[in-house]
Design a protein around this motif. Structure first.
Motif, short mmCIF file in Angstrom:
data_model
loop_
_atom_site.label_atom_id
_atom_site.label_comp_id
_atom_site.label_asym_id
_atom_site.label_seq_id
_atom_site.Cartn_x
_atom_site.Cartn_y
_atom_site.Cartn_z
N GLN A 45 0.70 -1.19 -0.02
CA GLN A 45 -0.07 0.07 -0.21
C GLN A 45 0.91 1.31 -0.03
N PRO A 46 1.97 1.44 0.67
CA PRO A 46 2.72 2.56 0.48
C PRO A 46 3.23 3.01 -0.93
N VAL A 47 3.32 2.04 -1.84
CA VAL A 47 3.86 2.43 -3.08
C VAL A 47 2.54 2.92 -3.89
N TYR A 48 1.36 2.33 -3.80
CA TYR A 48 0.13 2.48 -4.42
C TYR A 48 -0.40 3.76 -3.97
N GLN A 49 -0.41 3.95 -2.71
CA GLN A 49 -0.92 5.34 -2.09
C GLN A 49 -0.25 6.54 -2.44
N LYS A 50 1.18 6.17 -2.59
CA LYS A 50 2.20 7.09 -3.05
C LYS A 50 1.85 7.78 -4.41
N PHE A 51 1.86 6.86 -5.24
CA PHE A 51 1.42 7.01 -6.78
C PHE A 51 0.00 7.96 -6.62
N ILE A 52 -0.78 7.20 -6.20
CA ILE A 52 -2.31 7.99 -6.00
C ILE A 52 -2.20 9.43 -5.55
N GLU A 53 -1.32 9.46 -4.51
CA GLU A 53 -1.11 10.93 -3.93
C GLU A 53 -0.31 11.89 -4.92
#
Length: 591
Positions: A45-53
């Motif tokens: 999730q840290p990678v996915y959430q950072k990309f979306i952010e």
């Protein structure tokens, strides 16, 4: 389980005083990059959430997915589904219709490129990064309309991300591999893609560096990639490279600083003071420097400063968990280089850790390889913290040296063929024997003036080309026993048309010059990935068998074989020293 290092404020403050930059790095272009080392899992999730952010958030993100590296759209559709599950509206996600087959017609088409012009984020899926590069540049080297739109996303503050091939494409240069990692140590950097070893091709230049991926993964072309990286960086005078573990991201911020996200490590490789001596015995590489950064760690490339995650504490000398290590017999195993650095040095009182990368020839079990010595550098330091039942580390300044070794782990010159002095091709013989392309007998005799057999030539061709069996052309080989050590190699060679045969192969029959001409033509064209073009006029061409005449004219014209007085003499046998000379010449290990 690794122990938890006790946090001591004095040591922590001293470590941070050495690590934190004193001032922000100079500002670069707006926007972000997110490079993932492959095999990104939705649980990360840290990678996915950072990309979306970075794309503007769940509601505002406008994401364009580039499927170009892949052979299909399955990975693009899967990534789109994962983003939708995380709340990004399906209408806000586009799969750009630029693939490996239609890129020439679509990369400059305004209608196809439109999703990129409206995007706040672009994501490159994995596959072959060379396919992406072909869609970024026109034939004259100018950026395609698609590439212009991608760069504009970053310039207006968006994010460019990608996994595996989608990570490597972001660099100024990008490695692309064919064959195993050890090929780059044996044959040097390849001149073009699909040659054995590693070719270094032009990337997008969105990131001022070289990005490699899958550093911890065990696959045919990925295991031991840190050693491959050392080879191509030192060979091409590139001062720094970044190797990403799988399911691990390198977030590159607008100011050029880097932060690590995910479960693995980013290996920062510094070759500014390294050397690479390539020759008869492969590659000898000295003084490569490594750092390994874990989740939450930051790095300033301009100042070469590492900032450990604030939760990590310095590992003091004498307070390491382990005391002593053993030789690692296979540096191509899963995460073996990472284990050498972390458990062999960072959390170990030992000052050095050694490992081997080896290969063998099934003809007689001959084996050889490279010994790698990892040692603590002058400014070595390590930090750690306990996270989710695992210890996460930061390691600075590990020295790596690579040297060729024979089967007894000594220098290869100790085990030269005893009869090498009888040949004028001594360098070629030494070079091919070290690499196992041809072997000696139990008494270390090469027999340079003996005629080579068809089985021996099949072995040499397969060891050089590392081909794959063409199942539809698999021969019967009634005269090669099922348990013959070269049965599989002969099947591959015959199925690819490098030597003739089907029901019978005649393995002990001497190879004729006309047979060898056909084999050399195939050898050169497959290894060099280009057709032979220069032709010679042969006075006895009419005496050569069908197909052999064309092959002989080409290999003589290219200077690979000789034709004394203009006559090829196709029925004469081929001596082993001549095969050694051709192998060394075609592979480029001896001129």
């Amino acid at each position: 389980m690794m122990k938890q290092h006790t946090i001591k404020m004095g040591g922590l403050l001293a470590a941070l005083a050495l690590a934190w930059p004193l001032a922000p790095a100079p500002a670069q272009a707006e926007g972000h990059l997110l490079a993932v080392g492959g095999m990104l899992r939705v649980s990360n999730q840290p990678v996915y959430q950072k990309f979306i952010e970075l794309a503007g958030g769940v509601s505002n993100a406008r994401i364009a997915i580039m499927p170009t590296a892949s052979g299909s759209q399955s990975s693009s559709k899967r990534f789109r589904g994962e983003l939708i599950a995380l709340g990004v509206p399906e209408a806000n996600i586009s799969i750009v219709n630029i693939d490996r087959k239609n890129y020439q017609d679509t990369m400059n088409d305004p209608a196809t490129v439109k999703p990129l012009t409206e995007a706040s984020a672009v994501w490159f899926v994995g596959g072959d990064q060379a396919r992406i590069a072909r869609a970024l540049y026109n034939a004259d080297g100018t950026p395609s309309l698609a590439f212009q739109a991608i760069r504009a996303v970053k310039e207006r503050g968006g994010v460019i991300g990608g996994s595996s091939a989608g990570a490597s494409i972001q660099g100024v240069w990008m490695p692309t591999a064919y064959g195993v990692v050890m090929d780059t140590l044996d044959f040097g950097v390849a001149a073009r893609g699909n040659m054995r070893g590693t070719a270094v091709l032009k990337g997008s230049g969105l990131f001022d560096g070289v990005i490699d991926q899958h550093l911890d993964k065990l696959e045919e072309t990925t295991s031991g990639r840190a050693l491959r990286m050392a080879s191509y960086l030192t060979s091409r005078n590139m001062k720094r490279g970044y190797g990403l573990d799988t399911n691990t991201a390198m977030w590159i911020k607008p100011d050029g600083t880097i932060e690590v996200l995910g479960e693995g490590y980013v290996t920062v490789m510094d070759t500014s003071s390294a050397s690479n001596s390539f020759g008869i015995y492969g590659s000898e590489i000295r003084n490569v420097r490594l750092a390994m950064l874990g989740s939450g760690d930051r790095y300033d490339p301009v100042r070469d400063v590492i900032v450990p995650d604030p939760g990590k504490v310095a590992i003091k000398a004498g307070d390491e968990y382990l005391n002593g290590n053993a030789l690692i017999p296979d540096l191509s195993a899963v995460n073996s280089v990472g284990r050498a650095v972390i458990y062999g040095l960072a959390d170990n009182k030992a000052r050095q850790q050694q490992g081997l990368l080896t290969r063998y020839n099934p003809a007689n079990g001959y084996h050889y390889g490279y010994r790698v010595n990892f040692s603590k550098g002058e400014s070595f330091a390590a930090w750690s913290r306990f996270v989710d039942s695992l210890t996460n580390y930061t390691v600075r300044d590990v020295r790596m040296d690579i040297e060729p070794v024979d089967a007894m782990l000594g220098h290869p010159s100790r085990t030269l063929p005893v009869d090498i002095g009888r040949s004028k091709q001594q360098q070629a013989i030494a070079a091919v024997v070290f690499r196992g392309l041809m072997t000696t007998d139990a008494q270390r005799r090469f027999e340079p003036q003996r005629a080579i057999t068809r089985a021996e030539l099949a072995n040499a061709l397969q060891m050089t080309l590392n081909g794959e069996l063409k199942a539809a052309e698999k021969p019967l080989l009634s005269d090669v026993a099922g348990d013959h050590p070269l049965r599989e190699q002969i099947e591959i060679v015959v199925s690819n048309g490098w030597l003739t045969g089907y029901d019978r192969f005649w393995p002990q029959q001497a190879v004729t010059r006309e047979e060898f001409a056909l084999a050399v033509k195939q050898l050169a064209e497959v290894f060099l990935q280009r057709p032979l073009a220069q032709r010679a006029t042969l006075l006895d061409a009419g005496l050569l068998g069908k197909g052999y005449d064309e092959a002989a004219a080409l290999v003589v014209g290219e200077g690979l074989l000789a034709a004394a007085g203009g006559r090829f003499n196709g029925k004469a046998p081929v001596m082993r020293e001549e095969v050694a000379r051709v192998l060394a010449r075609v592979t480029g290990i001896v001129s």
